[in-house]
Design a protein around this motif. Structure first.
Motif, mmCIF file in Angstrom:
data_model
loop_
_atom_site.group_PDB
_atom_site.id
_atom_site.type_symbol
_atom_site.label_atom_id
_atom_site.label_comp_id
_atom_site.label_asym_id
_atom_site.label_seq_id
_atom_site.Cartn_x
_atom_site.Cartn_y
_atom_site.Cartn_z
ATOM 1 N N LEU A 191 0.823 -1.207 0.000
ATOM 2 C CA LEU A 191 0.000 0.000 0.000
ATOM 3 C C LEU A 191 0.857 1.258 0.000
ATOM 4 O O LEU A 191 0.537 2.245 -0.683
ATOM 5 C CB LEU A 191 -0.921 -0.004 1.222
ATOM 6 N N SER A 192 1.953 1.237 0.744
ATOM 7 C CA SER A 192 2.822 2.417 0.806
ATOM 8 C C SER A 192 3.409 2.748 -0.565
ATOM 9 O O SER A 192 3.558 3.924 -0.917
ATOM 10 C CB SER A 192 3.941 2.190 1.829
ATOM 11 N N GLN A 193 3.725 1.722 -1.343
ATOM 12 C CA GLN A 193 4.245 1.971 -2.686
ATOM 13 C C GLN A 193 3.171 2.566 -3.594
ATOM 14 O O GLN A 193 3.443 3.453 -4.409
ATOM 15 C CB GLN A 193 4.779 0.667 -3.287
ATOM 16 N N GLY A 194 1.941 2.082 -3.437
ATOM 17 C CA GLY A 194 0.856 2.638 -4.230
ATOM 18 C C GLY A 194 0.565 4.084 -3.875
ATOM 19 O O GLY A 194 0.316 4.918 -4.755
ATOM 20 N N ILE A 195 0.600 4.404 -2.575
ATOM 21 C CA ILE A 195 0.358 5.787 -2.147
ATOM 22 C C ILE A 195 1.455 6.703 -2.671
ATOM 23 O O ILE A 195 1.189 7.834 -3.102
ATOM 24 C CB ILE A 195 0.278 5.852 -0.606
ATOM 25 N N TRP A 196 2.694 6.227 -2.628
ATOM 26 C CA TRP A 196 3.813 7.061 -3.079
ATOM 27 C C TRP A 196 3.667 7.423 -4.553
ATOM 28 O O TRP A 196 4.017 8.517 -4.976
ATOM 29 C CB TRP A 196 5.127 6.327 -2.837
ATOM 30 N N ARG A 197 3.129 6.499 -5.350
ATOM 31 C CA ARG A 197 2.954 6.760 -6.779
ATOM 32 C C ARG A 197 1.652 7.498 -7.082
ATOM 33 O O ARG A 197 1.456 7.978 -8.193
ATOM 34 C CB ARG A 197 2.973 5.434 -7.553
ATOM 35 N N TRP A 198 0.780 7.587 -6.091
ATOM 36 C CA TRP A 198 -0.554 8.145 -6.319
ATOM 37 C C TRP A 198 -0.524 9.638 -6.613
ATOM 38 O O TRP A 198 -1.265 10.135 -7.459
ATOM 39 C CB TRP A 198 -1.426 7.857 -5.099
ATOM 40 N N SER A 199 0.326 10.395 -5.927
ATOM 41 C CA SER A 199 0.332 11.847 -6.073
ATOM 42 C C SER A 199 1.754 12.353 -6.247
ATOM 43 O O SER A 199 2.701 11.804 -5.674
ATOM 44 C CB SER A 199 -0.306 12.510 -4.845
ATOM 45 N N SER A 200 1.890 13.409 -7.020
ATOM 46 C CA SER A 200 3.198 14.036 -7.209
ATOM 47 C C SER A 200 3.425 15.185 -6.239
ATOM 48 O O SER A 200 4.514 15.759 -6.203
ATOM 49 C CB SER A 200 3.332 14.546 -8.648
ATOM 50 N N TRP A 201 2.387 15.535 -5.451
ATOM 51 C CA TRP A 201 2.511 16.606 -4.465
ATOM 52 C C TRP A 201 2.850 15.991 -3.115
ATOM 53 O O TRP A 201 2.092 15.197 -2.570
ATOM 54 C CB TRP A 201 1.218 17.412 -4.382
ATOM 55 N N ASN A 202 3.990 16.389 -2.580
ATOM 56 C CA ASN A 202 4.517 15.717 -1.391
ATOM 57 C C ASN A 202 3.629 15.855 -0.164
ATOM 58 O O ASN A 202 3.553 14.929 0.649
ATOM 59 C CB ASN A 202 5.919 16.246 -1.066
ATOM 60 N N ASP A 203 2.978 16.994 0.019
ATOM 61 C CA ASP A 203 2.176 17.139 1.235
ATOM 62 C C ASP A 203 1.008 16.158 1.238
ATOM 63 O O ASP A 203 0.713 15.529 2.261
ATOM 64 C CB ASP A 203 1.691 18.578 1.399
ATOM 65 N N ASP A 204 0.351 15.984 0.085
ATOM 66 C CA ASP A 204 -0.730 14.998 0.001
ATOM 67 C C ASP A 204 -0.186 13.580 0.151
ATOM 68 O O ASP A 204 -0.764 12.745 0.857
ATOM 69 C CB ASP A 204 -1.462 15.125 -1.340
ATOM 70 N N ARG A 205 0.912 13.317 -0.510
ATOM 71 C CA ARG A 205 1.496 11.972 -0.504
ATOM 72 C C ARG A 205 1.877 11.539 0.899
ATOM 73 O O ARG A 205 1.484 10.458 1.365
ATOM 74 C CB ARG A 205 2.722 11.954 -1.418
ATOM 75 N N TYR A 206 2.605 12.372 1.618
ATOM 76 C CA TYR A 206 3.119 11.950 2.923
ATOM 77 C C TYR A 206 2.080 12.090 4.030
ATOM 78 O O TYR A 206 2.224 11.467 5.084
ATOM 79 C CB TYR A 206 4.398 12.717 3.246
ATOM 80 N N THR A 207 1.041 12.873 3.786
ATOM 81 C CA THR A 207 -0.074 12.878 4.732
ATOM 82 C C THR A 207 -0.810 11.546 4.686
ATOM 83 O O THR A 207 -1.122 10.951 5.727
ATOM 84 C CB THR A 207 -1.041 14.028 4.415
ATOM 85 N N VAL A 208 -1.083 11.061 3.478
ATOM 86 C CA VAL A 208 -1.777 9.779 3.341
ATOM 87 C C VAL A 208 -0.895 8.638 3.846
ATOM 88 O O VAL A 208 -1.383 7.688 4.481
ATOM 89 C CB VAL A 208 -2.194 9.546 1.874
ATOM 90 N N LEU A 209 0.400 8.721 3.607
ATOM 91 C CA LEU A 209 1.306 7.698 4.129
ATOM 92 C C LEU A 209 1.309 7.695 5.654
ATOM 93 O O LEU A 209 1.358 6.633 6.284
ATOM 94 C CB LEU A 209 2.725 7.934 3.603
ATOM 95 N N THR A 210 1.240 8.870 6.258
ATOM 96 C CA THR A 210 1.165 8.940 7.716
ATOM 97 C C THR A 210 -0.110 8.285 8.226
ATOM 98 O O THR A 210 -0.097 7.565 9.233
ATOM 99 C CB THR A 210 1.223 10.403 8.183
ATOM 100 N N VAL A 211 -1.218 8.526 7.532
ATOM 101 C CA VAL A 211 -2.485 7.902 7.917
ATOM 102 C C VAL A 211 -2.358 6.382 7.878
ATOM 103 O O VAL A 211 -2.805 5.674 8.797
ATOM 104 C CB VAL A 211 -3.622 8.376 6.992
ATOM 105 N N ALA A 212 -1.731 5.858 6.830
ATOM 106 C CA ALA A 212 -1.584 4.406 6.694
ATOM 107 C C ALA A 212 -0.717 3.835 7.812
ATOM 108 O O ALA A 212 -1.063 2.808 8.417
ATOM 109 C CB ALA A 212 -0.985 4.076 5.328
ATOM 110 N N MET A 213 0.408 4.475 8.100
ATOM 111 C CA MET A 213 1.306 3.971 9.139
ATOM 112 C C MET A 213 0.670 4.062 10.522
ATOM 113 O O MET A 213 0.775 3.133 11.336
ATOM 114 C CB MET A 213 2.625 4.757 9.120
ATOM 115 N N LEU A 214 -0.004 5.169 10.789
ATOM 116 C CA LEU A 214 -0.631 5.339 12.096
ATOM 117 C C LEU A 214 -1.784 4.359 12.276
ATOM 118 O O LEU A 214 -1.963 3.781 13.359
ATOM 119 C CB LEU A 214 -1.121 6.780 12.249
#
Length: 243
Positions: A191-214
């Protein structure tokens, strides 16, 4: 099958396992206190060097702590992020201005202001998470399992860049206790790999990654807070009928 060391620890009881760990922690605290006392004792001989070093450390820590970075992750990122469109959302997609010396100046300012406004929400989440962690730790009563579960506080209490999230590897040893965690852990990696490729804007990308990890860390706490399922006794097969 348990190793001889595990069998010896089990025979000695939990106190024999905890006492060396407690003694090691006390030794580290004593050594740290002795080191700081020596620094304080001889610091008066070098006041200028001490002031320069102290100022540099305070400045560096303050800048890194209070300056938003595009690949930051953590609870502070979640609280400071806003879902929406337009400049008022504060998202990087709408606030980036290439005419400024720092194209992300507006984005940084709006993110800092939003976190300062909703800081109490973060404190409430941290308090509730700590209560859940204590409950799970009391159910498990294992030092190393508790240490692995405590990785959630790295997300809750710090704002660090994405590559430091290698600490999520602490989830892997927990599969020795709960084998059914293996598939969700592999799913999180995919899932983390899919999220990383999902958006080119870092704030959106790493916010969603934080949600997944948390969310995965909360899933771990829930897994260890509930009772472990009992193993069913094997059902004997019926005797083969005689011909």
């Amino acid at each position: 099958m348990n190793t001889p060391l595990q069998e010896r620890a089990r025979a000695a009881g939990p106190a024999a396992v905890r006492l060396p760990f407690i003694a090691w922690c006390l030794a580290v605290l004593a050594g740290t206190a002795a080191l700081f006392s020596l620094i304080h004792r001889y610091a008066a001989d070098y006041p200028l060097a001490l002031d320069i070093t102290k100022g540099a450390i305070e400045h560096t820590l303050k800048v890194h702590d209070q300056t938003p970075v595009t690949n930051h992750m953590g609870l502070r990122v979640l609280v400071a992020h806003r879902i929406g469109t337009g400049v008022e959302s504060g998202r990087m997609k709408y606030t980036k201005d290439v005419t400024l010396a720092d194209p992300f100046e507006v984005w940084k300012r709006m993110r800092s202001e939003r976190y300062a406004k909703h800081r109490s929400v973060a404190y409430g989440i941290i308090a509730a998470s700590f209560a859940l962690f204590v409950y799970a730790a009391r159910r498990v009563r294992s030092l190393w399992v508790g240490e692995c579960l405590a990785q959630i506080f790295i997300i809750l209490l710090s704002q660090i860049t994405c590559y430091y999230y290698v600490f999520m590897l602490l989830s892997a040893p927990l599969t020795r206790v709960r084998r059914r965690l293996e598939i969700p852990l592999l799913g999180l990696a995919a899932l983390s790999q899919g999220i990383w490729r999902w958006s080119s804007w870092n704030d959106d990308r790493y916010t969603v990654l934080t949600v997944a990890m948390l969310a995965f860390c909360y899933f771990l706490l829930y897994t260890f807070a509930r009772k472990a399922p009992r193993r069913r006794a094997p059902v004997p097969l019926p005797a083969r009928p005689k011909m």
